[in-house]
Design a protein around this motif. Sequence first.
Motif, PDB file in Angstrom:
ATOM      1  N   PRO A 233      11.340   4.163  -3.289  1.00  0.00           N
ATOM      2  CA  PRO A 233      11.052   3.639  -1.948  1.00  0.00           C
ATOM      3  C   PRO A 233      11.098   4.714  -0.874  1.00  0.00           C
ATOM      4  N   PHE A 234      11.889   5.772  -1.102  1.00  0.00           N
ATOM      5  CA  PHE A 234      12.009   6.843  -0.124  1.00  0.00           C
ATOM      6  C   PHE A 234      10.714   7.652   0.017  1.00  0.00           C
ATOM      7  N   GLU A 235       9.865   7.607  -1.012  1.00  0.00           N
ATOM      8  CA  GLU A 235       8.602   8.341  -0.971  1.00  0.00           C
ATOM      9  C   GLU A 235       7.568   7.672  -0.078  1.00  0.00           C
ATOM     10  N   LEU A 236       7.724   6.383   0.170  1.00  0.00           N
ATOM     11  CA  LEU A 236       6.688   5.633   0.876  1.00  0.00           C
ATOM     12  C   LEU A 236       6.418   6.183   2.273  1.00  0.00           C
ATOM     13  N   GLN A 237       7.486   6.478   3.006  1.00  0.00           N
ATOM     14  CA  GLN A 237       7.308   6.948   4.383  1.00  0.00           C
ATOM     15  C   GLN A 237       6.871   8.412   4.458  1.00  0.00           C
ATOM     16  N   LYS A 238       6.898   9.109   3.321  1.00  0.00           N
ATOM     17  CA  LYS A 238       6.441  10.492   3.292  1.00  0.00           C
ATOM     18  C   LYS A 238       4.973  10.599   2.872  1.00  0.00           C
ATOM     19  N   ALA A 239       4.381   9.475   2.472  1.00  0.00           N
ATOM     20  CA  ALA A 239       3.016   9.485   1.956  1.00  0.00           C
ATOM     21  C   ALA A 239       2.001   9.650   3.072  1.00  0.00           C
ATOM     22  N   ASP A 240       0.830  10.185   2.716  1.00  0.00           N
ATOM     23  CA  ASP A 240      -0.293  10.250   3.657  1.00  0.00           C
ATOM     24  C   ASP A 240      -1.043   8.919   3.677  1.00  0.00           C
ATOM     25  N   GLU A 241      -1.130   8.308   2.500  1.00  0.00           N
ATOM     26  CA  GLU A 241      -1.824   7.023   2.367  1.00  0.00           C
ATOM     27  C   GLU A 241      -1.128   6.150   1.335  1.00  0.00           C
ATOM     28  N   LEU A 242      -1.261   4.847   1.511  1.00  0.00           N
ATOM     29  CA  LEU A 242      -0.898   3.857   0.511  1.00  0.00           C
ATOM     30  C   LEU A 242      -2.063   2.885   0.409  1.00  0.00           C
ATOM     31  N   ILE A 251     -10.052  -2.364  -3.158  1.00  0.00           N
ATOM     32  CA  ILE A 251      -9.018  -1.479  -2.607  1.00  0.00           C
ATOM     33  C   ILE A 251      -8.674  -1.922  -1.191  1.00  0.00           C
ATOM     34  N   GLN A 252      -7.399  -2.165  -0.957  1.00  0.00           N
ATOM     35  CA  GLN A 252      -6.915  -2.544   0.365  1.00  0.00           C
ATOM     36  C   GLN A 252      -6.005  -1.444   0.908  1.00  0.00           C
ATOM     37  N   PRO A 253      -6.459  -0.673   1.909  1.00  0.00           N
ATOM     38  CA  PRO A 253      -5.592   0.366   2.477  1.00  0.00           C
ATOM     39  C   PRO A 253      -4.455  -0.236   3.289  1.00  0.00           C
ATOM     40  N   VAL A 254      -3.315   0.400   3.227  1.00  0.00           N
ATOM     41  CA  VAL A 254      -2.145   0.002   4.038  1.00  0.00           C
ATOM     42  C   VAL A 254      -2.158   0.830   5.309  1.00  0.00           C
ATOM     43  N   SER A 255      -2.000   0.172   6.450  1.00  0.00           N
ATOM     44  CA  SER A 255      -2.006   0.914   7.713  1.00  0.00           C
ATOM     45  C   SER A 255      -0.596   1.222   8.213  1.00  0.00           C
ATOM     46  N   LYS A 256       0.391   0.391   7.807  1.00  0.00           N
ATOM     47  CA  LYS A 256       1.732   0.607   8.354  1.00  0.00           C
ATOM     48  C   LYS A 256       2.813   0.131   7.391  1.00  0.00           C
ATOM     49  N   TYR A 257       3.848   0.942   7.248  1.00  0.00           N
ATOM     50  CA  TYR A 257       5.064   0.570   6.530  1.00  0.00           C
ATOM     51  C   TYR A 257       6.241   1.045   7.369  1.00  0.00           C
ATOM     52  N   ARG A 258       6.985   0.102   7.896  1.00  0.00           N
ATOM     53  CA  ARG A 258       8.089   0.394   8.818  1.00  0.00           C
ATOM     54  C   ARG A 258       7.560   1.215  10.000  1.00  0.00           C
ATOM     55  N   LYS A 259       8.065   2.411  10.230  1.00  0.00           N
ATOM     56  CA  LYS A 259       7.627   3.179  11.405  1.00  0.00           C
ATOM     57  C   LYS A 259       6.483   4.142  11.078  1.00  0.00           C
ATOM     58  N   LYS A 260       6.019   4.124   9.830  1.00  0.00           N
ATOM     59  CA  LYS A 260       5.005   5.087   9.398  1.00  0.00           C
ATOM     60  C   LYS A 260       3.615   4.448   9.397  1.00  0.00           C
ATOM     61  N   SER A 261       2.658   5.128  10.034  1.00  0.00           N
ATOM     62  CA  SER A 261       1.259   4.720   9.984  1.00  0.00           C
ATOM     63  C   SER A 261       0.518   5.642   9.020  1.00  0.00           C
ATOM     64  N   PHE A 262      -0.509   5.103   8.350  1.00  0.00           N
ATOM     65  CA  PHE A 262      -1.177   5.843   7.281  1.00  0.00           C
ATOM     66  C   PHE A 262      -2.660   6.035   7.553  1.00  0.00           C
ATOM     67  N   GLU A 263      -3.209   7.077   6.946  1.00  0.00           N
ATOM     68  CA  GLU A 263      -4.653   7.322   6.962  1.00  0.00           C
ATOM     69  C   GLU A 263      -5.316   6.415   5.927  1.00  0.00           C
ATOM     70  N   ASN A 264      -6.645   6.457   5.868  1.00  0.00           N
ATOM     71  CA  ASN A 264      -7.339   5.691   4.833  1.00  0.00           C
ATOM     72  C   ASN A 264      -8.552   6.436   4.260  1.00  0.00           C
ATOM     73  N   LYS A 265      -8.543   7.778   4.397  1.00  0.00           N
ATOM     74  CA  LYS A 265      -9.689   8.575   3.948  1.00  0.00           C
ATOM     75  C   LYS A 265      -9.878   8.516   2.436  1.00  0.00           C
ATOM     76  N   VAL A 266      -8.792   8.659   1.690  1.00  0.00           N
ATOM     77  CA  VAL A 266      -8.886   8.681   0.232  1.00  0.00           C
ATOM     78  C   VAL A 266      -9.292   7.309  -0.306  1.00  0.00           C
ATOM     79  N   SER A 267      -8.696   6.264   0.229  1.00  0.00           N
ATOM     80  CA  SER A 267      -9.036   4.916  -0.243  1.00  0.00           C
ATOM     81  C   SER A 267     -10.500   4.598   0.031  1.00  0.00           C
ATOM     82  N   LYS A 268     -11.011   5.049   1.166  1.00  0.00           N
ATOM     83  CA  LYS A 268     -12.421   4.822   1.496  1.00  0.00           C
ATOM     84  C   LYS A 268     -13.329   5.561   0.515  1.00  0.00           C
ATOM     85  N   ASN A 269     -12.971   6.792   0.186  1.00  0.00           N
ATOM     86  CA  ASN A 269     -13.737   7.589  -0.770  1.00  0.00           C
ATOM     87  C   ASN A 269     -13.725   6.937  -2.154  1.00  0.00           C
ATOM     88  N   LEU A 270     -12.545   6.479  -2.572  1.00  0.00           N
ATOM     89  CA  LEU A 270     -12.427   5.880  -3.899  1.00  0.00           C
ATOM     90  C   LEU A 270     -13.138   4.539  -3.984  1.00  0.00           C
TER      91      LEU A 270
END
Length: 281
Positions: A233-242, A251-270
């Motif tokens: 679980p500690f890795e989640l907030q360090k990720a660039d994307e989920l 594929i459903q990109p995640v935009s927010k987990y707790r205080k961390k907001s995420f990109e969606n470039k990789v999910s869009k490509n995939l």
Amino acid sequence: MINLDGTIVKQKEAKLSVLNRGFAYGDSVFETIRVISGKIMFWEDHYFRLMASMRIMRMEIPSSFSPEFLEKEIKEIIEANDLGTSPARIRFAVYRLQGGYYTPATRDIGYVISAEAMENSFYLFNDEPYEIELFKDHYVNSGLLSTIKSNNRAVNVLGSIYARENDYDNCLLLNEKKSVVEALNGNIFLVKGDVIKTPPISDGALNGIIRKQLVNILKKTEEYTLEETSISPFELQKADELFITNVAQGIQPVSKYRKKSFENKVSKNLLSKLNVKARLG
């Protein structure tokens, strides 16, 4: 219209006993399948997962259950619901026949196939806000039973209620080792740099059809490095994307987990690569 043990009947006439083992004991497995204009997406993978699930549940697989026979059954229910030229969602459920208590009186099975219309033929990219949280009230146990789609989905039901009560779009489930296993309705992928991680099946993750497709795609690309490894679980907030994967949404990109907001470039490509694979069959 519903296919009940090979006979197509009106939904209101499709009846199962209250003593049905799928209801009484969760003694049932199922597949959620996407069909586009009569073409079953990733049918071979669905078929072999269904057979594997039945074997794990010690069900007697009828000799008639060939890929060709089941494909014919699915296509007939599609036509019966006037969905031959539309995108559709199929639920193919197999249950052990009535009788016995915890110990079944028989290993023979019955089945139900239902169909409903879907909006889009192929997967669309959804960049709307999508917030998730951990669900920690109950855990998924690692092992074979967690990797199949069975009627025993109490953790997913309770997690979905928790998500709705707290205004989350989804939750991530943990196993007994406190590792992240999956989302409520699909597999989870984590992106950090050019490394993409997803929990291994041995951690209790669902053996997802789209998960398998993406694993195969990623193994053939030089853009990213795939790691099937436990995720803390500690890795989640360090990720660039989920992002979350399942047959219905792709594929459903995640935009927010707790205080961390995420990109969606990789999910869009995939997602574009996944749609190409879906079109090619």
